[in-house]
Write a protein that holds these residues in place. Structure first.
Motif, short mmCIF file in Angstrom:
data_model
loop_
_atom_site.label_atom_id
_atom_site.label_comp_id
_atom_site.label_asym_id
_atom_site.label_seq_id
_atom_site.Cartn_x
_atom_site.Cartn_y
_atom_site.Cartn_z
N MET A 112 133.23 -71.41 -18.99
CA MET A 112 132.39 -71.90 -18.19
C MET A 112 130.89 -71.02 -18.74
N ASN A 113 129.80 -72.11 -18.87
CA ASN A 113 128.52 -71.86 -19.43
C ASN A 113 127.55 -71.95 -18.28
N ALA A 114 127.11 -70.59 -18.16
CA ALA A 114 126.09 -70.55 -16.75
C ALA A 114 124.88 -69.68 -17.28
N LYS A 115 124.61 -69.63 -18.44
CA LYS A 115 123.44 -68.59 -18.96
C LYS A 115 122.27 -69.12 -18.40
N ILE A 116 121.46 -68.13 -17.77
CA ILE A 116 120.31 -68.19 -17.16
C ILE A 116 119.09 -68.43 -18.31
N ASN A 117 118.22 -69.26 -18.07
CA ASN A 117 117.12 -69.35 -19.05
C ASN A 117 116.25 -68.21 -18.89
N ASN A 118 116.22 -67.54 -20.14
CA ASN A 118 115.66 -66.19 -20.00
C ASN A 118 114.20 -66.00 -20.07
N ARG A 119 113.40 -67.23 -20.07
CA ARG A 119 111.98 -67.36 -19.93
C ARG A 119 111.51 -66.31 -18.70
N ARG A 120 110.39 -65.84 -18.54
CA ARG A 120 109.95 -65.10 -17.41
C ARG A 120 109.76 -66.22 -16.21
N LEU A 121 110.45 -65.64 -15.09
CA LEU A 121 110.61 -66.39 -13.90
C LEU A 121 110.12 -65.30 -12.65
N SER A 122 109.64 -66.08 -11.68
CA SER A 122 109.12 -65.25 -10.46
C SER A 122 110.41 -64.48 -9.90
N PRO A 123 110.33 -63.43 -9.10
CA PRO A 123 111.48 -62.96 -8.57
C PRO A 123 112.32 -63.69 -7.65
N GLU A 124 111.64 -64.67 -6.91
CA GLU A 124 112.28 -65.70 -6.09
C GLU A 124 113.31 -66.51 -7.00
N ASP A 125 112.55 -67.01 -8.10
CA ASP A 125 113.33 -67.93 -8.93
C ASP A 125 114.55 -67.38 -9.42
N ARG A 126 114.21 -66.02 -10.00
CA ARG A 126 115.38 -65.18 -10.85
C ARG A 126 116.54 -65.07 -9.79
N GLU A 127 116.35 -64.62 -8.57
CA GLU A 127 117.20 -64.45 -7.41
C GLU A 127 118.07 -65.52 -7.17
N GLN A 128 117.36 -66.73 -7.05
CA GLN A 128 118.08 -68.15 -6.96
C GLN A 128 118.82 -68.67 -8.18
N GLN A 129 118.47 -68.26 -9.27
CA GLN A 129 119.26 -68.49 -10.38
C GLN A 129 120.52 -67.75 -10.42
N ILE A 130 120.41 -66.48 -10.19
CA ILE A 130 121.57 -65.60 -10.05
C ILE A 130 122.44 -65.94 -9.06
N LEU A 131 121.76 -66.44 -8.01
CA LEU A 131 122.76 -66.71 -6.76
C LEU A 131 123.40 -68.14 -7.15
N GLU A 132 122.84 -68.91 -7.83
CA GLU A 132 123.62 -70.37 -8.27
C GLU A 132 124.55 -69.84 -9.24
N GLY A 133 124.34 -68.96 -10.07
CA GLY A 133 125.23 -68.74 -11.23
C GLY A 133 126.40 -68.18 -10.58
N ALA A 134 126.42 -67.28 -9.64
CA ALA A 134 127.50 -66.40 -8.79
C ALA A 134 128.36 -67.26 -8.21
N ILE A 135 127.62 -68.43 -7.39
CA ILE A 135 128.35 -69.23 -6.77
C ILE A 135 129.49 -69.98 -7.80
N ARG A 136 129.03 -70.45 -9.01
CA ARG A 136 129.88 -71.27 -10.05
C ARG A 136 130.95 -70.07 -10.34
N PHE A 137 130.41 -68.97 -10.76
CA PHE A 137 131.28 -67.84 -11.18
C PHE A 137 132.47 -67.50 -10.24
N PHE A 138 132.05 -67.31 -8.62
CA PHE A 138 133.12 -67.15 -8.02
C PHE A 138 133.85 -68.28 -7.85
N ALA A 139 133.56 -69.37 -7.72
CA ALA A 139 134.43 -70.54 -7.67
C ALA A 139 135.50 -70.62 -8.77
N GLU A 140 135.17 -70.11 -9.83
CA GLU A 140 136.17 -70.14 -11.15
C GLU A 140 137.20 -68.90 -10.92
N LYS A 141 136.48 -67.61 -10.66
CA LYS A 141 137.32 -66.55 -10.81
C LYS A 141 137.75 -65.95 -9.45
#
Length: 209
Positions: free
Chosen positions: A1-30
């Motif tokens: 599974m390749n779910a790496k977050i783009n490491n450009r500077r993000l607003s806290p809201e966008d960063r939180e949402q990206q982590i959340l979306e990645g966690a959903i994919r991760f927990f669906a797999e693991k």
């Protein structure tokens, strides 16, 4: 599974949402036994950064459940189910087509199954909401369809509720076969729903004769 977050500077809201979306994919797999260290690695961030947004694994799991399950429950569904200007068959078919579109997705199904096997309390909470907001109203409408006493005269029994669970669970199993077993399934879900609803309605009315 390749779910790496783009490491450009993000607003806290966008960063939180990206982590959340990645966690959903991760927990669906693991499943929820997956470690946050591995999640952070796959997201391409540090574990301390992940904990800055979600201080504990439990808080992340609760947020995933809220996003994947609770936020998908549309209050309009209950209102539509009880709108007697439409036939009960039409109401039930419309509901299950809308419900499946919102929920019967790969990540939703897989997380649901993983959490059920782990006896996750949030899973039981969701089931309680489904019974309260969806299945109980269907039971009430089914009584009206069959000309039976209202809930005020005779409370809805567990047998009646389980009867609706049989139909609800049968349609859910179509999604399990598709997303868990990767089996061949019909793509005409509307026809499957229509047949299941007709069988339930006709069978229930016949049982009252």
């Amino acid at each position: 599974m390749n779910a790496k977050i783009n490491n450009r500077r993000l607003s806290p809201e966008d960063r939180e949402q990206q982590i959340l979306e990645g966690a959903i994919r991760f927990f669906a797999e693991k499943g929820f036994s997956g470690q946050t260290r591995e999640l952070a690695l796959q997201l391409g961030i540090t574990q301390p950064l992940l904990y800055r947004y979600f201080p504990t694994k439990r808080s992340l799991i609760e947020r995933v459940f809220e996003e994947v399950y609770i936020n998908k429950l549309d209050p309009a569904w209950s209102a539509a189910l009880t709108d007697r200007s439409q036939s009960l068959h039409k109401r039930l078919c419309a509901f299950y087509c809308n419900y499946s579109e919102a929920t019967y997705r790969n990540e939703w199904i897989r997380i649901y199954m993983f959490s059920a096997l782990m006896e996750e309390p949030l899973n039981k909470h969701y089931i309680g909401l489904v019974e309260e907001q969806i299945l109980m109203p269907i039971c009430i409408e089914l009584r009206d369809y069959c000309g039976l006493p209202t809930k005020d005269i005779s409370p809805i029994s567990q047998v009646e509720l389980d009867h609706i669970w049989v139909m609800h669970g049968g349609l859910f199993y179509h999604a399990i076969r598709k997303h868990i077993y990767r089996s061949r399934v019909s793509t005409n879900f509307e026809e499957i729903v229509s047949r299941a609803v007709s069988t339930m309605l006709e069978g229930t009315k016949a049982a009252q004769l």
